[in-house]
Enzyme design. Structure first.
Site, PDB file in Angstrom:
ATOM      1  N   TYR A   1       0.831  -1.209   0.000  1.00 48.93           N
ATOM      2  CA  TYR A   1       0.000   0.000   0.000  1.00 48.93           C
ATOM      3  C   TYR A   1       0.870   1.267   0.000  1.00 48.93           C
ATOM      4  O   TYR A   1       0.370   2.372  -0.133  1.00 48.93           O
ATOM      5  CB  TYR A   1      -0.935   0.059   1.222  1.00 48.93           C
ATOM      6  CG  TYR A   1      -1.890  -1.102   1.375  1.00 48.93           C
ATOM      7  CD1 TYR A   1      -2.098  -2.017   0.351  1.00 48.93           C
ATOM      8  CD2 TYR A   1      -2.587  -1.296   2.558  1.00 48.93           C
ATOM      9  CE1 TYR A   1      -2.966  -3.091   0.508  1.00 48.93           C
ATOM     10  CE2 TYR A   1      -3.463  -2.359   2.717  1.00 48.93           C
ATOM     11  CZ  TYR A   1      -3.641  -3.257   1.695  1.00 48.93           C
ATOM     12  OH  TYR A   1      -4.510  -4.310   1.851  1.00 48.93           O
TER      13      TYR A   1
ATOM     14  N   HIS B   1       0.626 -11.683   1.826  1.00 53.10           N
ATOM     15  CA  HIS B   1      -0.473 -10.934   1.207  1.00 53.10           C
ATOM     16  C   HIS B   1      -1.285 -11.774   0.210  1.00 53.10           C
ATOM     17  O   HIS B   1      -2.507 -11.697   0.174  1.00 53.10           O
ATOM     18  CB  HIS B   1       0.105  -9.690   0.504  1.00 53.10           C
ATOM     19  CG  HIS B   1      -0.862  -8.562   0.372  1.00 53.10           C
ATOM     20  ND1 HIS B   1      -0.480  -7.250   0.444  1.00 53.10           N
ATOM     21  CD2 HIS B   1      -2.193  -8.532   0.164  1.00 53.10           C
ATOM     22  CE1 HIS B   1      -1.544  -6.464   0.293  1.00 53.10           C
ATOM     23  NE2 HIS B   1      -2.590  -7.232   0.116  1.00 53.10           N
TER      24      HIS B   1
HETATM   25  N1  LIG Z   1      -5.605  -8.503   1.729  1.00 55.31           N
HETATM   26  C1  LIG Z   1      -5.982  -7.962   0.596  1.00 55.31           C
HETATM   27  O1  LIG Z   1      -5.634  -8.408  -0.515  1.00 55.31           O
HETATM   28  C2  LIG Z   1      -6.879  -6.758   0.643  1.00 55.31           C
HETATM   29  C3  LIG Z   1      -7.524  -6.316  -0.536  1.00 55.31           C
HETATM   30  C4  LIG Z   1      -8.368  -5.191  -0.442  1.00 55.31           C
HETATM   31  C5  LIG Z   1      -8.545  -4.559   0.779  1.00 55.31           C
HETATM   32  N2  LIG Z   1      -7.874  -5.011   1.895  1.00 55.31           N
HETATM   33  C6  LIG Z   1      -8.037  -4.325   3.214  1.00 55.31           C
HETATM   34  O2  LIG Z   1      -9.427  -4.117   3.483  1.00 55.31           O
HETATM   35  C7  LIG Z   1      -9.649  -2.716   3.720  1.00 55.31           C
HETATM   36  C8  LIG Z   1     -11.035  -2.312   3.265  1.00 55.31           C
HETATM   37  O3  LIG Z   1     -11.279  -2.739   1.940  1.00 55.31           O
HETATM   38  P1  LIG Z   1     -11.638  -1.770   0.732  1.00 55.31           P
HETATM   39  O4  LIG Z   1     -11.113  -0.414   0.992  1.00 55.31           O
HETATM   40  O5  LIG Z   1     -11.206  -2.495  -0.500  1.00 55.31           O
HETATM   41  O6  LIG Z   1     -13.220  -1.783   0.683  1.00 55.31           O
HETATM   42  P2  LIG Z   1     -14.435  -1.430   1.664  1.00 55.31           P
HETATM   43  O7  LIG Z   1     -13.970  -1.097   3.027  1.00 55.31           O
HETATM   44  O8  LIG Z   1     -15.407  -2.529   1.459  1.00 55.31           O
HETATM   45  O9  LIG Z   1     -15.059  -0.156   0.961  1.00 55.31           O
HETATM   46  C9  LIG Z   1     -14.431   1.078   0.947  1.00 55.31           C
HETATM   47  C10 LIG Z   1     -15.304   1.992   0.091  1.00 55.31           C
HETATM   48  O10 LIG Z   1     -16.580   2.149   0.709  1.00 55.31           O
HETATM   49  C11 LIG Z   1     -16.807   3.533   0.979  1.00 55.31           C
HETATM   50  N3  LIG Z   1     -17.391   3.605   2.338  1.00 55.31           N
HETATM   51  C12 LIG Z   1     -16.786   3.312   3.505  1.00 55.31           C
HETATM   52  N4  LIG Z   1     -17.629   3.475   4.538  1.00 55.31           N
HETATM   53  C13 LIG Z   1     -18.802   3.887   4.010  1.00 55.31           C
HETATM   54  C14 LIG Z   1     -20.050   4.243   4.580  1.00 55.31           C
HETATM   55  N5  LIG Z   1     -20.266   4.184   5.886  1.00 55.31           N
HETATM   56  N6  LIG Z   1     -21.047   4.631   3.741  1.00 55.31           N
HETATM   57  C15 LIG Z   1     -20.842   4.690   2.409  1.00 55.31           C
HETATM   58  N7  LIG Z   1     -19.674   4.368   1.797  1.00 55.31           N
HETATM   59  C16 LIG Z   1     -18.655   3.975   2.598  1.00 55.31           C
HETATM   60  C17 LIG Z   1     -15.443   4.207   0.920  1.00 55.31           C
HETATM   61  O11 LIG Z   1     -15.554   5.515   0.429  1.00 55.31           O
HETATM   62  P3  LIG Z   1     -14.893   6.785   1.200  1.00 55.31           P
HETATM   63  O12 LIG Z   1     -13.459   6.460   1.500  1.00 55.31           O
HETATM   64  O13 LIG Z   1     -15.061   7.879   0.207  1.00 55.31           O
HETATM   65  O14 LIG Z   1     -15.720   6.970   2.442  1.00 55.31           O
HETATM   66  C18 LIG Z   1     -14.700   3.327  -0.087  1.00 55.31           C
HETATM   67  O15 LIG Z   1     -15.008   3.753  -1.405  1.00 55.31           O
HETATM   68  C19 LIG Z   1      -8.512  -2.042   2.951  1.00 55.31           C
HETATM   69  O16 LIG Z   1      -8.287  -0.723   3.369  1.00 55.31           O
HETATM   70  C20 LIG Z   1      -7.359  -2.967   3.250  1.00 55.31           C
HETATM   71  O17 LIG Z   1      -6.839  -2.686   4.534  1.00 55.31           O
HETATM   72  C21 LIG Z   1      -7.070  -6.095   1.843  1.00 55.31           C
END
Ligand SMILES: NC(=O)c1ccc[n+]([C@@H]2O[C@H](COP(=O)([O-])OP(=O)(O)OC[C@H]3O[C@@H](n4cnc5c(N)ncnc54)[C@H](OP(=O)(O)O)[C@@H]3O)[C@@H](O)[C@H]2O)c1
Length: 293
Positions: free
Chosen positions: A55, A112
């Site tokens: 990241y 990862h």
């Molecule tokens: N291990 C892996 O391969 C892997 C892959 C992907 C992700 N991850 C981890 O999982 C974490 C979260 O996953 P992600 O960022 O992919 O997806 P997520 O948390 O499912 O979704 C994030 C999205 O949802 C929006 N959002 C968040 N809270 C909200 C709410 N209360 N109401 C409306 N929209 C909302 C955010 O927009 P805004 O920011 O504009 O609020 C962003 O666009 C990552 O940060 C990372 O740490 C790990």
């Protein structure tokens, strides 16, 4: 929210380490914005942070922990990049992550992706277990591992990961991988728990939100909580960061949980597929970042 008001409970990992069930994910938060976002999340009450070498924002997490005096007082996970897999490279990469985070001990370190194409995840796992024995990390786990990959770790090292961090959200909830983890005592941590925001418009989610007078996001995250998963939602907006932690004042019914479970669609993936090595750290992506030559 103070520590007293933060109702997030811990989940105990195999081996006894405790992880707060709700954390803050920092994927796609730009490097320059990460310190501020993590400081805001700390202020709001988050006590668990999920980052990764891939990241490119571990320094921002470390800077926030240092500035707030919270280093060593909150749970921090980071992850090994695909291009650093292998016994010696893992040890070097871990030290680099630990330095960037400014931590004496990292709470959890994950492989990862299995990235089976290069077939180095077993030797990588052995190096991570040694780091844990040395006391520089507390819990060892994996991410995006399918049962076949975990079986090899168990067969060749005798030890299963404490956690498998996998993509889980209403339209792609991986019941088969979760069932395997459950049978083997491996905690499931849901990444992209909101499906990148896309799963909140499902009618089943919207009607539960109306019934409980909460936002669809809180319904989806509460569904994870009641299903026993650790979650790491990401938001760049403090109001949403607050919502995503405020999950303990209502309870979904069994019928609401079952209706959301039933939304699973095998084609609903929003991230890469570990079976085909297609992911955000593909060789092409690594080449373009100058990480491998
Ligand atoms: N291990 C892996 O391969 C892997 C892959 C992907 C992700 N991850 C981890 O999982 C974490 C979260 O996953 P992600 O960022 O992919 O997806 P997520 O948390 O499912 O979704 C994030 C999205 O949802 C929006 N959002 C968040 N809270 C909200 C709410 N209360 N109401 C409306 N929209 C909302 C955010 O927009 P805004 O920011 O504009 O609020 C962003 O666009 C990552 O940060 C990372 O740490 C790990």
């Amino acid at each position: 929210m103070t520590d007293e008001q933060n109702a997030v409970e811990d989940v105990e990992l195999p081996g006894g380490v405790k992880i707060p069930q709700v954390g803050f994910g920092v994927f796609q938060i730009p490097r320059k914005d990460t310190q501020k976002a993590v400081e805001e999340a700390l202020e709001i009450g988050y006590r668990h942070f999920d980052t990764a070498a891939a990241y490119y924002n571990e320094e921002g997490v470390g800077a926030a922990l240092k500035a707030t005096g919270m280093a060593g007082k909150v749970f921090v996970t980071t992850k090994l990049r695909n291009c650093d897999q292998g016994y010696e490279p893992t040890k070097v990469a871990f030290e680099e992550s630990r330095r960037k985070l400014g931590l004496e001990r990292v709470d959890m370190y994950l492989i990862h992706w299995p990235f089976a194409l290069i077939d180095r995840y077993v030797e990588t796992w052995k190096a991570i277990l040694e780091l844990r024995e040395q006391g520089v990390l507390r819990a060892a786990g994996v991410s995006n591992f399918l049962p076949e990959h975990i079986e090899r770790l168990i067969d060749e090292t005798g030890e299963a990961p404490a956690i498998d961090q996998i993509e889980v959200h209403p339209r792609f909830s991986q019941p088969d991988v979760r069932e395997y983890c459950h049978e083997h005592g491996i905690v499931v941590e849901a990444y992209s728990p909101l499906g990148h925001g896309a799963d909140m418009n499902a009618p089943e989610v919207v009607s539960a939100a109306k019934a409980h007078g909460v936002t669809p996001a809180r319904v989806v995250l509460r569904w994870h909580i009641q299903s026993g998963r650790v979650i790491i939602p990401k938001s760049s907006h403090p109001d949403r960061m607050r919502q995503n932690l405020d999950l303990f004042g209502f309870e979904l019914t069994d019928a609401e949980i079952a209706a959301i479970d039933a939304l699973h669609d095998p084609s609903g993936r929003v991230s890469g597929d570990p079976a085909t090595n297609v992911n955000s750290q593909s060789w092409a992506d690594q080449f373009s970042r100058g990480n491998v030559s």
